[in-house]
Design an enzyme around this catalytic site. Sequence first.
Site, PDB file in Angstrom:
ATOM      1  N   GLU A 326      25.644 -38.029  12.616  1.00 55.17           N
ATOM      2  CA  GLU A 326      26.586 -39.133  12.876  1.00 55.17           C
ATOM      3  C   GLU A 326      27.985 -38.860  12.339  1.00 55.17           C
ATOM      4  O   GLU A 326      28.622 -39.755  11.784  1.00 55.17           O
ATOM      5  CB  GLU A 326      26.058 -40.440  12.245  1.00 55.17           C
TER       6      GLU A 326
HETATM    7  C1  TNX Z   1      20.550 -43.394  11.378  1.00 55.77           C
HETATM    8  S1  TNX Z   1      19.025 -41.029  11.529  1.00 55.77           S
HETATM    9  C2  TNX Z   1      20.993 -42.602  10.339  1.00 55.77           C
HETATM   10  C3  TNX Z   1      21.101 -43.174   8.992  1.00 55.77           C
HETATM   11  C4  TNX Z   1      20.717 -44.620   8.965  1.00 55.77           C
HETATM   12  C5  TNX Z   1      19.512 -44.839   9.847  1.00 55.77           C
HETATM   13  C6  TNX Z   1      18.979 -46.240   9.800  1.00 55.77           C
HETATM   14  C7  TNX Z   1      20.213 -40.444  10.869  1.00 55.77           C
HETATM   15  C8  TNX Z   1      20.198 -39.015  10.783  1.00 55.77           C
HETATM   16  N1  TNX Z   1      21.189 -41.243  10.425  1.00 55.77           N
HETATM   17  O1  TNX Z   1      22.405 -42.986   8.499  1.00 55.77           O
HETATM   18  O2  TNX Z   1      20.427 -44.971   7.653  1.00 55.77           O
HETATM   19  O3  TNX Z   1      19.854 -44.532  11.167  1.00 55.77           O
HETATM   20  O4  TNX Z   1      17.791 -46.346  10.508  1.00 55.77           O
END
Ligand code: TNX
Length: 512
Positions: A326
């Site tokens: 992300e």
């Molecule tokens: C996505 S999955 C994220 C996290 C969040 C999570 C909550 C991923 C690699 N990153 O930053 O905490 O969703 O479900």
Amino acid sequence: MSLLLRALPFLFLFATCSPPSPEEVRSTSLIPLPADLEVQRGFFEVNHQTTIVCLSEDSAAHQVVSRFGQLLEKITGFSIAQQPEAADNAIVFSLDAKTGVPDEGYHLVINEQQVKITASSAAGLYYATQTLRQLWPEEFDSENPPRQNFRWQALEIHDAPRYRWRGAMLDVARHFFTIDEVKRYIDYLAFYKMNVLHLHLSDDQGWRIEMKKWPRLTTFGAQQEVGGTTGGFYTQEQYRELVQYAADRFVLVVPEIDLPGHTHAAMASYPELSCDGQTRELYTGIDVGFSSLCYQKESTFAFINDVVDELAALTPGPYLHIGGDEAHSTPHEEYVGFIARIQQIVHAHGKRMIGWEEIAQAHLDSTSVAQYWSNQQHAKDAAAQGATIILSPATRVYLDMKYDSTSAYGLNWAGFTNVEKSYQWLPDTVVSETQQHLVLGIEAPLWSETITHLDEAEYLAFPRLPGVAELAWTNSNKRTWSDYRQRLGRHAKRFDAWGIHYFRSPEIEWQN
Ligand code: TNX
């Protein structure tokens, strides 16, 4: 022999006599389901004359056996002597690389005279002891065990795991979890034969591990957590102790520092890590994707090098997790450049890089590992580069997803995930048949935006975590939901004995 033929004498027994004994019920309620199990007639009784034997020179094997002996002493109240030679009324462990038992696997025979365990690694002996724990009465696993004789059902088990990576992730960054809470989580993993604890040690809300060269990461950057409550961090000394605690239970701790996004806490601690160099308050919300380290500054890579250097020194295993998810505030070209350089830095410290699936957009070395969580194409792209893969599909094994609309904790961006949905899928279908060898295994992340303490973590992890353990250990063609839910229902007494705050899902007939 077919299962039916083997079961025949017992079907006969049940048809003519009483219902199965508790010992028999426990032996058909193992989680994860063993590769091959044959229940036999009779029992082995552990009494005050029972002894324990270790037929091996291996020090790790001796440690497994001694610890198991101590546990037996604690639950029975007897002093269980260790003997050099196999004898009647003994629990006999032997380590033998030539027996053909697969790595981490074990062969267990229980009859009226003896319990015999054979493995080709200390890990295999350890997993046999976890099976033996599941075979003894639930109340023996409580804080105040009854301290008396008990019986194990006679049986024979041949067992070995499907995947070598049977992991769980705990997010100690959004909310901080104490060393004692993490140890307890490790206990749960070990009981279900899981062998990796991935710790998400940094995020926008906090940096949770001491870095000697960058002390403000924790003196400032660890002060808070989501919601603005007091945060926390692990000193390197505490972290080392945790790594050892896990290793004693055959659990490898894999540390994650999330880069180049999810870095607000680092930039708040050291403004020079951001491109604008401005001072920042700590962040206590739960948005993602707004922070990025500065690609243009060479000092950013000196920082990353220092962090990797200290983490590598704290980590006995081959892996360092560098996040990579992300990074919505990092331009694509810079992201690809970041991953390439971080991969080099990790290699220079003798480690393999793990990153969330987005790293598949960069050039990956075959030693690197991509953790699939949402976009199957990323998993395929990683495999096409010869990188290995960890399966963490959010719609199945994100333990922070709510079970249903009534769940007290959790998020629902990947949908509601009840116990059946979490369990009923085929890990073997994510990448093509010819790429199965690239799948290291399965990992269940538990993100902590909505949970503040272990009891709340338990609500989300139980009862889904044992299902993930089975997905990772047992071949898909051996598993069925209808059988699993029966076995799971019989683990309620175990959860009660431990005082686990599990979710009493209406999908399961709880037997307590
Ligand atoms: C996505 S999955 C994220 C996290 C969040 C999570 C909550 C991923 C690699 N990153 O930053 O905490 O969703 O479900």
